[in-house]
Design a protein around this motif. Structure first.
Motif, mmCIF file in Angstrom:
data_model
loop_
_atom_site.group_PDB
_atom_site.id
_atom_site.type_symbol
_atom_site.label_atom_id
_atom_site.label_comp_id
_atom_site.label_asym_id
_atom_site.label_seq_id
_atom_site.Cartn_x
_atom_site.Cartn_y
_atom_site.Cartn_z
ATOM 1 N N MET A 102 25.628 60.355 26.508
ATOM 2 C CA MET A 102 25.733 59.982 25.064
ATOM 3 C C MET A 102 27.092 60.721 25.131
ATOM 4 S SD MET A 102 24.095 58.974 21.555
ATOM 5 C CE MET A 102 22.911 58.854 22.176
ATOM 6 N N SER A 103 28.747 59.648 25.334
ATOM 7 C CA SER A 103 29.972 59.972 25.356
ATOM 8 C C SER A 103 30.130 60.231 24.001
ATOM 9 C CB SER A 103 30.762 59.044 26.166
ATOM 10 O OG SER A 103 30.916 57.932 25.792
ATOM 11 N N GLY A 104 31.177 59.711 23.327
ATOM 12 C CA GLY A 104 32.112 60.562 22.566
ATOM 13 C C GLY A 104 31.683 62.063 21.717
ATOM 14 N N ARG A 105 31.736 61.877 19.682
ATOM 15 C CA ARG A 105 32.076 62.610 19.082
ATOM 16 C C ARG A 105 30.735 62.593 18.152
ATOM 17 N NH1 ARG A 105 36.183 59.932 18.163
ATOM 18 N NH2 ARG A 105 37.285 60.836 15.545
ATOM 19 N N VAL A 106 30.472 63.424 17.244
ATOM 20 C CA VAL A 106 29.784 63.319 16.179
ATOM 21 C C VAL A 106 31.016 64.430 15.273
ATOM 22 C CG1 VAL A 106 28.175 63.822 14.403
ATOM 23 C CG2 VAL A 106 27.790 62.674 16.806
ATOM 24 N N GLN A 107 31.286 64.012 13.902
ATOM 25 C CA GLN A 107 32.638 64.133 13.193
ATOM 26 C C GLN A 107 31.509 65.388 12.158
ATOM 27 O OE1 GLN A 107 35.510 64.399 13.665
ATOM 28 N NE2 GLN A 107 35.407 66.625 12.061
ATOM 29 N N THR A 108 31.531 66.366 12.411
ATOM 30 C CA THR A 108 30.733 67.840 11.028
ATOM 31 C C THR A 108 31.719 68.371 10.083
ATOM 32 O OG1 THR A 108 30.627 69.401 12.655
ATOM 33 C CG2 THR A 108 29.424 68.091 13.156
ATOM 34 N N VAL A 109 31.144 68.624 8.942
ATOM 35 C CA VAL A 109 32.283 69.277 8.307
ATOM 36 C C VAL A 109 32.543 69.742 8.885
ATOM 37 C CG1 VAL A 109 30.575 68.606 6.754
ATOM 38 C CG2 VAL A 109 30.505 70.743 7.326
ATOM 39 N N LEU A 110 32.389 70.912 9.828
ATOM 40 C CA LEU A 110 32.659 71.700 10.763
ATOM 41 C C LEU A 110 33.489 71.572 11.937
ATOM 42 C CD1 LEU A 110 30.397 75.136 10.285
ATOM 43 C CD2 LEU A 110 32.267 73.800 8.933
ATOM 44 N N GLY A 111 33.815 69.752 11.839
ATOM 45 C CA GLY A 111 34.544 69.670 13.098
ATOM 46 C C GLY A 111 33.300 68.722 13.710
ATOM 47 N N GLY A 112 34.559 68.207 15.461
ATOM 48 C CA GLY A 112 34.024 67.055 16.190
ATOM 49 C C GLY A 112 32.810 67.765 17.558
ATOM 50 N N VAL A 113 31.590 67.508 17.657
ATOM 51 C CA VAL A 113 30.799 68.417 18.301
ATOM 52 C C VAL A 113 30.273 67.212 19.336
ATOM 53 C CG1 VAL A 113 29.947 69.942 16.294
ATOM 54 C CG2 VAL A 113 28.460 67.943 17.144
ATOM 55 N N SER A 114 29.659 67.270 20.153
ATOM 56 C CA SER A 114 28.914 66.333 21.067
ATOM 57 C C SER A 114 28.212 65.646 20.643
ATOM 58 C CB SER A 114 28.963 67.540 22.877
ATOM 59 O OG SER A 114 28.335 66.496 23.145
ATOM 60 N N PRO A 115 27.316 64.008 20.863
ATOM 61 C CA PRO A 115 26.266 64.357 20.126
ATOM 62 C C PRO A 115 25.198 64.876 20.855
ATOM 63 C CG PRO A 115 27.144 62.587 21.629
ATOM 64 C CD PRO A 115 28.470 63.935 21.721
ATOM 65 N N ALA A 116 24.853 65.116 21.897
ATOM 66 C CA ALA A 116 23.489 65.801 22.765
ATOM 67 C C ALA A 116 23.509 67.344 22.201
ATOM 68 C CB ALA A 116 24.502 66.624 24.123
#
Length: 353
Positions: free
Chosen positions: A1-15
């Motif tokens: 799964m490409s792309g990113r998830v934006q968390t409160v500590l920054g972007g991370v891989s959905p994996a």
């Protein structure tokens, strides 16, 4: 799964998200929904604490204690931290925090929770129901709502620019939908059209509400596959109505797991299904070919559902629901979809901004 998830500590891989709770609250204020308890039980609701003697009454009348409805005080903070640590120790990876404008969102606490526990936390942007808004917000235009949500996703949130929102939600409405709420839904649709982020909707308890929200959202340019419709386990409790709504293509979320009450204070003429019924609804969706459009959560928004106050905590689904799914005919693939893959797909942002 490409792309990113934006968390409160920054972007991370959905994996890296792991098992995810897509609809929770870590800090919020819900006293607008206070309801007086039955006259004979008034003495059972102490003003400033929850005791072994009172928690049983709170489980049946959770909205009859303003202290219970305050999830952002000092007493709650440590209880939430303890609970999120247990969630991590039990195999949990991510919590999606749905406290939008009108619920007294506390971004600094969300960052603290993630930093101290190691659990990914995703913050939302958007607007709760009209009755919880301050006057200056209540008169916001659709364009102003759109610009604020866009800025919180792209640049940083009001109150803490170091934190970017990772989704829109929860965008809430009553029934009939108020004009302020309709503007918020339209603005959310416009943002989703531009950025492709996920959005979480809170419908009123009227069974016509979910479809009307999605109609307004789609007409504004939103995409069904980027939307989660929350609280369907207390809104569309009949399988036929739930499956008809599912044809719209949104994620169908059953997110009140752990809530077991015989009298639902916020809808006295309706019922609050228990976990056994929620699993029946989930299985009906799976059997109808909707397994890739289902998510589950607890929607913890009161003290009494936290473990330190006598509740089930954020680990309830991991400890008690997912294992039961195995005995109810769900395959490992079904469970992985609901707990890991579906929320990760919904949270993933593919556009660069």
């Amino acid at each position: 799964m490409s792309g990113r998830v934006q968390t409160v500590l920054g972007g991370v891989s959905p994996a890296v998200l792991g098992r995810t709770l897509p609809h929770e609250h870590l800090s919020m204020e819900f006293t607008h929904f206070y309801r007086r308890p039955p006259a004979a039980l008034v003495s059972k609701f102490p003003a400033r604490h929850i005791s072994l003697q009172s928690v049983g009454y709170l489980r049946q009348y959770p909205y009859s204690s303003k202290y219970n409805l305050t999830l952002n005080d000092k007493d709650t903070a440590q209880a939430v931290l303890n609970d999120v640590n247990m969630f991590r120790e039990s195999g949990g990876g991510t919590i999606v925090e749905n406290s939008a404008e009108g619920l007294d969102r506390d971004l600094s606490f969300l960052k603290r929770v993630s930093t101290e526990t190691g659990v990914h936390v995703v913050a939302g942007t958007g607007y709760y129901i009209a009755d919880t808004q301050h006057d200056d917000t209540l008169h916001s235009t659709t364009e102003e709502m759109y610009q604020r949500m866009l800025a919180e996703l792209m640049e940083g949130c009001v109150g803490d620019k170091s934190i970017k929102a990772g989704f829109i939600g929860e965008v809430a409405s009553v029934w009939p939908i108020r004009e302020f709420e309709r503007r918020a839904i339209v603005a959310a649709g416009e943002v989703v059209e531009q950025l492709g982020v996920g959005v979480s909707f809170h419908p009123h308890r009227n069974p016509d509400a979910p479809a009307e929200i999605i109609r307004v959202y789609l007409e504004a340019g939103g995409r069904a596959e980027r939307a989660v419709m929350s609280h369907l386990d207390r809104t569309l409790v009949e399988e036929e109505k739930l499956l008809t709504f599912a044809e719209l293509g949104t994620y169908c979320q059953l997110d009140l797991f752990g809530a077991e009450v015989s009298y639902y204070q916020l809808a006295p003429h309706g019922d609050m299904p228990g976990d056994a019924r929620r699993l029946q609804l989930l299985r009906a969706l799976r059997d109808d070919g909707r397994g890739e459009r289902c998510t589950v959560s607890h929607d913890i928004h009161t003290k009494h559902r936290l473990a330190d106050f006598g509740g089930h905590g954020y680990s309830h689904i991991l400890h008690n629901v997912l294992p039961r799914m195995k005995s109810r005919g769900f395959t490992p693939r079904d469970i992985h979809l609901v707990a890991v893959e579906n929320p990760a797909r919904w949270l993933t942002i593919h556009k660069e901004f």
